[in-house]
Structures are given as C-alpha cells and as structure tokens.
Design a protein around this motif. Structure first.
Motif, mmCIF file in Angstrom:
data_model
loop_
_atom_site.group_PDB
_atom_site.id
_atom_site.type_symbol
_atom_site.label_atom_id
_atom_site.label_comp_id
_atom_site.label_asym_id
_atom_site.label_seq_id
_atom_site.Cartn_x
_atom_site.Cartn_y
_atom_site.Cartn_z
ATOM 1 N N ALA A 192 0.786 -4.968 -4.739
ATOM 2 C CA ALA A 192 0.306 -5.992 -3.682
ATOM 3 C C ALA A 192 0.918 -5.392 -2.403
ATOM 4 O O ALA A 192 2.401 -5.442 -2.242
ATOM 5 C CB ALA A 192 0.133 -7.315 -3.860
ATOM 6 N N GLY A 193 0.158 -5.343 -1.338
ATOM 7 C CA GLY A 193 0.965 -4.989 0.021
ATOM 8 C C GLY A 193 1.544 -3.431 0.400
ATOM 9 O O GLY A 193 2.195 -3.303 1.198
ATOM 10 N N SER A 194 1.196 -2.815 -0.820
ATOM 11 C CA SER A 194 1.563 -1.116 -0.525
ATOM 12 C C SER A 194 0.772 -0.581 0.356
ATOM 13 O O SER A 194 1.316 0.187 1.190
ATOM 14 C CB SER A 194 1.591 -0.577 -1.929
ATOM 15 N N GLY A 195 -0.399 -1.183 0.847
ATOM 16 C CA GLY A 195 -1.195 -0.421 1.818
ATOM 17 C C GLY A 195 -1.826 0.748 1.374
ATOM 18 O O GLY A 195 -1.760 0.975 -0.001
ATOM 19 N N VAL A 196 -2.914 1.405 2.013
ATOM 20 C CA VAL A 196 -3.530 2.488 1.740
ATOM 21 C C VAL A 196 -2.692 3.735 1.299
ATOM 22 O O VAL A 196 -1.628 3.844 1.858
ATOM 23 C CB VAL A 196 -4.562 3.029 2.976
ATOM 24 N N ILE A 197 -2.696 4.297 0.277
ATOM 25 C CA ILE A 197 -2.045 5.344 -0.410
ATOM 26 C C ILE A 197 -1.983 6.463 0.343
ATOM 27 O O ILE A 197 -3.245 6.735 0.959
ATOM 28 C CB ILE A 197 -2.290 5.602 -1.986
#
Length: 381
Positions: A192-197
């Motif tokens: 969660a919160g990693s953002g668009v890969i």
C-alpha cells in the motif's frame, strides 16, 4: 499482475508436442464469448468492421507465450531474456499467454476467445519465467529488443521497481516511433502506498488502470497521477496455454490491470493499422483525447484521462500534436524551471528589460543635451 477467480472447463494435452484441443463448451447457456462482456462495452464488432489490426506487431514483454488453439499462427517467436532454459514460446507461468490472447486471439465459434486485434501479431519477448522475479533489468532490455525487431506497440502487463535503464529504454522506444503501454499495478502484489509501478510510471508510457463492467474503477488497481487511461480489467476470461504443467483451456474469470493493459495495447494496434503513417505521439493523443470522461474532471489518479472508447479512437477527427502529450506537461514545467533566474541573475522579463534600455537611452540623451546647452551659454558669456 492478474488475479484468477475461477479456472474451470479445461482440456488436457493428449500427447506432448501435439497441438492442444479446447475443452467442450459448458452446459451453461452463457458462452465464453458472452463472458467477454467488454467486447460489447467497447463495441469491438463495430471496430472490427474498420480494422482488425493487420500488419501491426505487438511485443508482449512477459513470461513467454505457450501453445493454444486460439493463438495458433498469431505469435512470432522472439527472444527469451529470462534465466534458465526456455525460449520465448515457453510459458511456465501462463500470464504471458493470457495477455497474448486478449490482444490477438483468433476467435471462431462462441466458445473461443476473440482478441481486440485478431489480425495483428504478438512478438513474444520473455522477460521472466514467472510473475515474480521478472527481472529488474530484463524489461528495459526487452523494450530495446522489441523496438529493434519490428514492434510498433509494446505491452508490459508487469513491472515493479526497475534498475537503471528504464527511462532510457522508454525514450529509445518513443524516439523510434513505438507506443509503450504498461499496467499501473495491483494492490495485491505491491505494498500500500507504493504508487504506480515502473515502467508505467515512467513519463511517456501509457499507464493503464482497470474498471469493471459498470465502468467503476477496480478497487484492486493502483492509482496515481501517472495513470493515463482506464480499460476493462475485471471478470475477464483468458486462455490457459500449454506450459508449466497446465491443462489447455481457459481461465473463466480473471482480474487485474494486466488485462486492461493488454486491451489498450490491442486498441493501439487497431489505431496503427487504420492509420499506418500516424506517429506514436498521435496514436497516444487519439487514445487519450477520445476517452470517455470518468472520475474527477480532467486527468485523475484512478481513470487518468478517462475510460477507453475504442470506436471513437478509430473514427474521431483528432488534430495532430507537436509532441507526445504525456511529455508536454513535464517539458512545460522543466522549461519554466530553466527560465526562472538563479540567485544573482537578471530577474527582469524581456518587456521590462526593453523598457529599462529605452529609459536609459533617454536619460543619456538628456544629459548630452544639457551638456551642450551649458557649453553654448559659456561661449556666449
């Protein structure tokens, strides 16, 4: 980046090396084609009256592509960049085969799947043996390889955190007139919160999120400011090709931004077939300018510019653009930053500088006149 909900109605490969056969249709009144709900949502039948993607090569950077009747004759052997044995036509995971099917499956009767661009070809670039460990360097290398071997669209339904080389590889593709399309990622696979890969988050890439049958954004899709488009990605049937001990048949329902990415790649292939001389920047412009507005006005983190509208992307009157629209905002901010003066530099704008110069000239002229007047008075005296 695909989540399986059901995996039923399979047929076994009778003998190794024999082309597999598809399972008999289920007793249900609903056909497999009926389960491809997005074909009606996107009005693929109308799109196929315009073009089916003939002459376009779509590179699928994934786990390889195995054998399946719906893919027979649709896949070009590319290269395997994965560690260990296997070719680009080895798929021990199944993910790459499913993505290929969404793009170029041949169709046939109602119990075979139909791809978005069934007359296009998939160039298989095996960047990993499984969805985990796809290779932080293999994807950038795969992008370059695909560009050098004739791909006009690159589908990347995978990703994560790439090593150095991702932005350079994407730039290489864009500089060579190739459209790069990648999934925004699934929350199931990434924290969660990693953002668009990556590579979806790299500027210039068409980053794709997923929506369901009702057009609502899928709760499992990673959102963020880099999202460009949304496309169907929920409850999508997919091929189960040979490899990895799998039986050959179909996954009856899958979820993921992998699916929506492959569908947008199919759409890009149709655009490139309809407009063979259209530059990649204008292909991207067609995709985003014709999307159906969804979510917050303008570009938003869930839908990007909106939901894919396939027929409009093929038929609308879209003016050409001077540059890749996904890079324009970045370039504008970069230009603004470079134009801003550093400490100690002249901070006047062009108009103010011109006024200052003119004012200085007038002052100098007045001084000269005053000196001459005084000199004349002294001589008269």
């Amino acid at each position: 980046m695909r989540s399986l909900r059901l995996a039923t109605t399979f047929a076994a490969v009778v003998l190794a090396g024999v082309v597999p056969v598809v399972a008999a249709p289920s007793a249900s009144a609903e056909t497999r084609r009926d389960r491809q709900w997005y074909l009606k949502t996107l009005d693929v039948a109308a799109a196929h009256k315009i073009t089916q993607g003939s002459g376009v090569v779509v590179a699928v950077l994934d786990t390889g592509v195995g054998k399946h009747p719906d893919l027979d004759g649709q896949v070009v052997d590319g290269v395997s960049l994965a560690a260990g044995e296997g070719t680009s036509l080895t798929d021990n995971d199944g993910h790459g085969s499913s993505m290929a099917g969404l793009i170029v499956a041949k169709g046939g009767n109602a119990d075979h799947l139909l791809g978005i661009a069934p007359k296009a070809k998939v160039l298989s670039v095996r960047t990993g043996a499984g969805r985990t460990g796809m290779g932080k360097t293999n994807i950038p290398e795969g992008i370059r390889w695909a560009v050098d071997h004739g791909a006009k669209v690159i589908n990347i339904s995978a990703g994560g955190k790439l090593e150095d080389g991702g932005p350079e590889a994407v730039k290489y593709a864009l500089d060579h007139d190739v459209v790069v399309i990648a999934g925004s990622g699934n929350v199931e696979q990434f924290p969660a919160g990693s953002g668009v890969i990556q590579p979806a988050s790299i500027p210039g890439v068409v980053a794709v999120s997923a929506h369901d049958r009702d057009g609502n954004v899928w709760s499992g899709a990673i959102g963020g400011p880099e999202v460009v488009l949304s496309a169907p990605g929920v409850a999508i049937p997919a091929v189960s090709a040979a490899g990895g001990g799998r039986v050959v048949g179909y996954y009856e329902s899958t979820n993921g931004t992998s699916n929506s990415t492959a569908i947008v790649s199919g759409a890009a292939a149709l655009i490139r077939a309809k407009y063979p001389d259209l530059p990649a920047k204008d292909v991207i412009q067609r995709l985003i300018s014709t999307a159906d507005e969804a979510g917050a006005p303008g570009r938003d983190p869930q839908y990007g510019y909106g939901r894919l509208n396939l027929v409009k992307a093929l038929t609308a009157d879209v003016a050409p653009v001077a540059a890749n629209p996904l890079l324009q905002s970045a370039r504008s901010s970069g230009q603004a930053a470079s134009a801003a003066p550093e400490a100690g530099e002249d901070s006047l704008g062009p108009a103010l500088r011109l006024a200052a110069i003119a004012g200085g000239a007038v002052c100098l002229l007045l001084v000269v006149v005053l000196v001459l007047v005084l000199a004349l008075r002294r001589r008269r005296a």
